[in-house]
Design a protein around this motif. Structure first.
Motif, PDB file in Angstrom:
ATOM      1  N   LYS A 126       0.731  -1.510   0.180  1.00 28.04           N
ATOM      2  CA  LYS A 126      -0.116  -0.115  -0.035  1.00 28.04           C
ATOM      3  C   LYS A 126       0.599   1.033  -0.166  1.00 28.04           C
ATOM      4  O   LYS A 126       0.345   2.015  -0.124  1.00 28.04           O
ATOM      5  N   MET A 127       2.020   1.292  -0.077  1.00 29.94           N
ATOM      6  CA  MET A 127       3.166   2.468   0.021  1.00 29.94           C
ATOM      7  C   MET A 127       2.871   3.239  -1.493  1.00 29.94           C
ATOM      8  O   MET A 127       3.362   1.951  -2.209  1.00 29.94           O
ATOM      9  N   PRO A 128       2.981   4.443  -1.630  1.00 33.00           N
ATOM     10  CA  PRO A 128       2.747   4.655  -2.632  1.00 33.00           C
ATOM     11  C   PRO A 128       4.641   4.669  -3.009  1.00 33.00           C
ATOM     12  O   PRO A 128       4.282   5.276  -2.411  1.00 33.00           O
ATOM     13  N   LYS A 129       4.648   4.709  -4.942  1.00 31.32           N
ATOM     14  CA  LYS A 129       5.908   4.826  -5.320  1.00 31.32           C
ATOM     15  C   LYS A 129       5.616   6.536  -5.183  1.00 31.32           C
ATOM     16  O   LYS A 129       4.880   7.170  -5.670  1.00 31.32           O
ATOM     17  N   LEU A 130       6.727   7.054  -4.494  1.00 26.62           N
ATOM     18  CA  LEU A 130       6.653   8.452  -3.979  1.00 26.62           C
ATOM     19  C   LEU A 130       7.748   9.861  -4.606  1.00 26.62           C
ATOM     20  O   LEU A 130       8.766   8.713  -5.459  1.00 26.62           O
ATOM     21  N   PRO A 131       7.505  10.782  -5.315  1.00 23.42           N
ATOM     22  CA  PRO A 131       8.693  11.335  -6.018  1.00 23.42           C
ATOM     23  C   PRO A 131       9.556  12.320  -5.462  1.00 23.42           C
ATOM     24  O   PRO A 131       9.959  13.063  -5.381  1.00 23.42           O
ATOM     25  N   LEU A 132      10.627  11.394  -5.171  1.00 18.48           N
ATOM     26  CA  LEU A 132      11.847  11.629  -4.776  1.00 18.48           C
ATOM     27  C   LEU A 132      13.183  11.543  -5.812  1.00 18.48           C
ATOM     28  O   LEU A 132      13.049  10.402  -6.340  1.00 18.48           O
ATOM     29  N   THR A 133      13.966  12.270  -5.309  1.00 18.96           N
ATOM     30  CA  THR A 133      15.192  12.549  -5.814  1.00 18.96           C
ATOM     31  C   THR A 133      16.219  11.492  -4.972  1.00 18.96           C
ATOM     32  O   THR A 133      16.385  11.149  -4.063  1.00 18.96           O
ATOM     33  N   ALA A 134      17.747  11.873  -5.590  1.00 12.87           N
ATOM     34  CA  ALA A 134      18.477  10.405  -5.741  1.00 12.87           C
ATOM     35  C   ALA A 134      19.247  10.760  -4.970  1.00 12.87           C
ATOM     36  O   ALA A 134      19.472  10.343  -3.596  1.00 12.87           O
ATOM     37  N   ASP A 135      19.206  12.406  -4.697  1.00  7.22           N
ATOM     38  CA  ASP A 135      19.303  12.885  -3.227  1.00  7.22           C
ATOM     39  C   ASP A 135      18.448  13.067  -1.948  1.00  7.22           C
ATOM     40  O   ASP A 135      20.200  12.390  -0.531  1.00  7.22           O
ATOM     41  N   GLN A 136      17.463  12.789  -2.065  1.00  6.57           N
ATOM     42  CA  GLN A 136      16.839  12.750  -0.920  1.00  6.57           C
ATOM     43  C   GLN A 136      16.705  11.371  -0.663  1.00  6.57           C
ATOM     44  O   GLN A 136      16.868  11.856   0.559  1.00  6.57           O
ATOM     45  N   ILE A 137      16.671   9.750  -1.389  1.00 11.02           N
ATOM     46  CA  ILE A 137      16.172   8.769  -1.320  1.00 11.02           C
ATOM     47  C   ILE A 137      17.848   9.144  -0.205  1.00 11.02           C
ATOM     48  O   ILE A 137      17.592   8.213   1.064  1.00 11.02           O
TER      49      ILE A 137
END
Ligand code: HEM
Ligand code: HEM
Ligand SMILES: [Fe+2]
Lengths: 451, 224
Positions: free
Chosen positions: B201-212
């Protein structure tokens, strides 16, 4: 009832009964959604149910006020209504506009402004309709044989209510300005000019039901509506604390709105005092119960529960929570719903010639609906206060708090069921009383005793 | 004793004076609203956003400036709280962002409309509301560890996860998650949860590589 044209009031009252019943259905839809059962989401999502619930409320109250005016004004002015055909036309148009608006809500046709959701083109129709109504009763008063304070207070209340609808239509791009004008309608209606209407209708009922001298009743009517405006106009400031308006509204609004309960307390003391003083025992005890109940419950709902969250220090945390819903229900019920129920209970035997007001069903309706509403208010109160503490004071997530308070909505549903049973009993009495007949001969014209 | 004409005079004088004062204050307020609300920042885009807000009756579930319905979160400060990325994702697909929770209307907005609504919500977030909504005075998160969490964690993740007892309950609490998973696993998880665990149920979030990277470092240290 002495005049043929008063009969029209019945059709307005029948409209009230219909719309009120429908309003309750939408109330249940929302209560179930809050309790976690939103099975209707795909067809009637919450925002549709809410707009329908509140707009039906406003619509049936307005229909009730109009019916009350069409009943009271001929009797006070001692002449037939100016244009009975216009009254019928105007009722038809009101219902058509309302039904169109409600259907529109279900198809995403509205303005997203709480209580004023009716789309703009229909706003104009509402204004024209209300002006036709005002003209009708205005001309009746003008051509009438006497001009009483009661009829004038009622007339100006209705006229001002029509005029105050207009600020709500001023277009703006700024959300703060939008909200500023919205309160000129919403607040100045319920805490201003509608109280004139309430004062006028209650004065009429008290004159009829208690037999206290008209002069005395009307004198105190002036004092009470004087207090209403003294506190209520600047009291609008209690909605201008946190919407992007200057800081001085915190003390202007806080101070004046804190005085608003005085007018409601005055109304309650006045109704009880007049009932005690009156030497006359009118046979319609149920109508008297609704009249006095109205003044008492409006003090509790509007005065006491309004005061509970009106100071800026408190409102900072309760603003926009279920605490507001708690207050909204009891205040609307006490002040305006019960008022319309009172005038219907009083006039029904005189319109239809069948007096069922002393039946067990009529008494049952009064007590069951009121006890149900008190229980509903308690359910909202527990949910609201818990929300304020957990979300606003302790900073928990909105949704986490909502699942915490879900159980109180089951309480709400139980209470609302009790309330609805009471309303159905009222409706039963209404239907059993039958259709309106011509003027009914009843000893109801002049006060028998003078205080 | 008070006579009827005195009572009438009290009514007219009182009402007249109060109405006059109210009109005066209204004129003054309208002089001050432009500065207090940032009228100058009301761009075409913000206005389009307000129109969308109105025509879709968002106020029928949410409150804004504390006005509206009590079914969904207060949105005046939502951009501060969640950030524009989360809000845009929410408007794209509400069910994905709060799976299995109370439902928001699915509007199927296009990207331009989402931009307009985000612009409107950013504008309203800067209105000077005399301190509303107040900081929760009894919150635990106001002191201590919350201060040095990554911004992206506070905005995106706390909507569904709690840490240290504060946050949402859509997903599991993340206390001690660093003991449960290593940083590499968390990194893969954040890139695309469904790839790691189909049907999650966890969605794919719009994260950048830096944020990850920032998030894996932060979460990897939880519980250690
Ligand atoms: C019969 C009279 C009244 C009725 C029908 C009524 C009804 C309502 C309703 C429906 C709301 C919600 C409005 C909205 O958010 O659009 C409201 C808000 C409010 N009312 Fe009343 N009210 C009445 C009298 C009063 C009085 C006398 C007081 C104060 C002593 C009061 C204090 C408030 C306050 C402070 C709010 C704002 C709540 C918030 O910040 O969310 N009300 N009222
Ligand atoms: C079957 C009985 C009823 C139920 C279950 C019910 C339930 C509800 C619910 C759940 C809400 C929405 C609160 C929110 O935004 O989350 C609401 C709003 C409202 N209802 Fe009712 N209701 C009922 C009867 C009534 C009656 C009889 C009145 C008037 C006399 C009334 C007046 C209102 C008003 C004024 C609001 C808006 C409140 C605000 O914005 O603060 N309701 N109702
Ligand atoms: Fe108010």
């Amino acid at each position: 009832m002495k005049y043929q044209s008063q009969k029209i009031a019945w059709w307005f009252f029948a409209t009230c009964m219909l719309l009120f019943t429908l309003q309750l259905v939408y109330g249940f839809i929302m209560a179930f959604a809050h309790a976690g059962m939103d099975g209707l989401h795909a067809y009637i999502p919450f925002h549709v149910a809410r707009a329908t619930h509140t707009n039906l409320l406003v619509m049936w109250l307005l229909a009730g006020f109009m019916g009350a005016a069409y009943y009271i004004i001929p009797e006070e002015c001692e002449r037939e209504l100016m244009w009975p055909w216009l009254a019928k036309l105007q009722l038809g148009a009101l219902v058509a506009t309302g039904v169109t608006a409600i259907i529109g809500f279900h198809f995403n046709w509205w303005e997203g402004r709480k209580f004023l959701e009716i789309p703009r083109p229909l706003d104009f129709l509402v204004v024209i309709d209300v002006l036709a109504f005002i003209a009708n009763i205005g001309m009746t008063i003008w051509k009438g044989r006497r001009m009483t304070t009661t009829s004038m207070v009622l007339f100006f209340g209705l006229l001002m209510a029509a005029l105050l609808y207009l600020p709500g239509m001023i277009p703006t791009d700024n959300q703060t300005v939008d909200s500023y004008w919205r309160w000129w309608v919403v607040h100045l209606w319920v805490e201003g000019v509608w109280e004139l209407i309430m004062g006028g209708i209650l004065a009429f009922l008290l004159i009829k039901l208690t037999g206290v001298d008209r002069e005395l009743i009307e004198k105190w009517l002036y004092v009470i509506v004087g207090f209403t405006f003294l506190s209520g106009i600047l009291g609008t400031g209690h909605h201008y604390y946190y919407i992007g308006t200057p800081r001085y509204w915190l003390w202007v609004g806080g101070l004046f709105s804190a005085l608003e309960p005085v007018a409601f307390l005055g109304m309650a003391i006045y109704a009880i005092a007049m009932a005690k003083r009156g030497g006359r025992h009118h046979s319609n005890r149920t109508a008297l119960a609704w009249s006095i109940g109205c003044s008492v419950m409006s003090f509790v709902g509007a005065g006491f529960l309004g005061f509970a969250h009106t100071l800026p220090q408190v409102n900072m945390y309760t603003h926009g929570t279920l605490v507001t819903a708690m207050h909204g229900h009891m205040a609307f019920w006490g002040a305006y719903a019960m008022l319309v129920m009172a005038i219907i209970a009083y006039s029904l035997p005189l319109l239809t010639g069948r007096d069922l007001q002393n039946s067990a069903a009529a008494t049952f309706a009064f007590w069951t609906s009121n006890i149900g509403m008190i229980a509903m208010t308690l359910a909202f109160a527990v949910a609201g206060i818990t929300q304020v503490v957990l979300e606003r004071r302790m900073g928990l997530e909105f949704l986490a708090v909502q699942s915490e308070i879900e159980v109180h909505f089951w309480g709400l549903i139980l209470a609302a069921t009790l309330f609805t049973v009471g309303i159905l009993a009222y409706l039963w009495v209404f239907i059993r009383s039958g259709l309106p007949v011509g003027p009914v001969d009843a000893d109801d014209s002049a006060p028998a005793t003078v205080a | 004793m008070l006579s009827k004409s005195q009572a009438r005079a009290f009514f007219f004088v009182g009402t007249g004076l109060c109405a006059l004062a109210f009109v005066g204050l209204t004129v003054d307020t309208f002089g001050k609203i432009p500065a207090q609300t940032g009228q100058a920042q009301l761009t075409e885009q913000v206005i389009r956003g307000k129109d969308l807000w109105d025509h879709n009756n968002c106020m029928g579930c949410h409150t804004l400036l504390g006005e509206g319905a009590y079914y969904a979160p207060e949105l005046t400060k939502v951009i501060d709280r969640r950030g524009p990325v989360f809000v845009a994702a929410m408007l794209r697909d509400p069910q994905a962002m709060y799976p299995g929770q109370r439902k928001m209307q699915q509007y199927n907005f296009n990207e331009a409309e989402i931009g307009d609504l985000v612009a409107f919500l950013s504008w309203i977030g800067k209105v000077d509301t005399n301190g509303f909504p107040a900081k929760p005075p009894l919150a635990q998160g106001n002191v201590g560890p919350a201060a040095n969490r990554p911004v992206v964690f506070q905005q995106l993740c706390t909507a569904c996860h709690s840490l240290g007892g504060v946050g949402g309950n859509v997903g599991p609490a993340l206390d001690g998650v660093g003991k449960k998973f290593d940083a590499a696993y968390i990194g893969k998880w954040l890139e695309d949860p469904a790839a790691v665990k189909p049907g999650t149920k966890m969605p794919k979030l719009p994260l950048t590589a830096d944020q990850i990277h920032e998030l894996t470092t932060f979460l990897g240290s939880q519980g250690k």
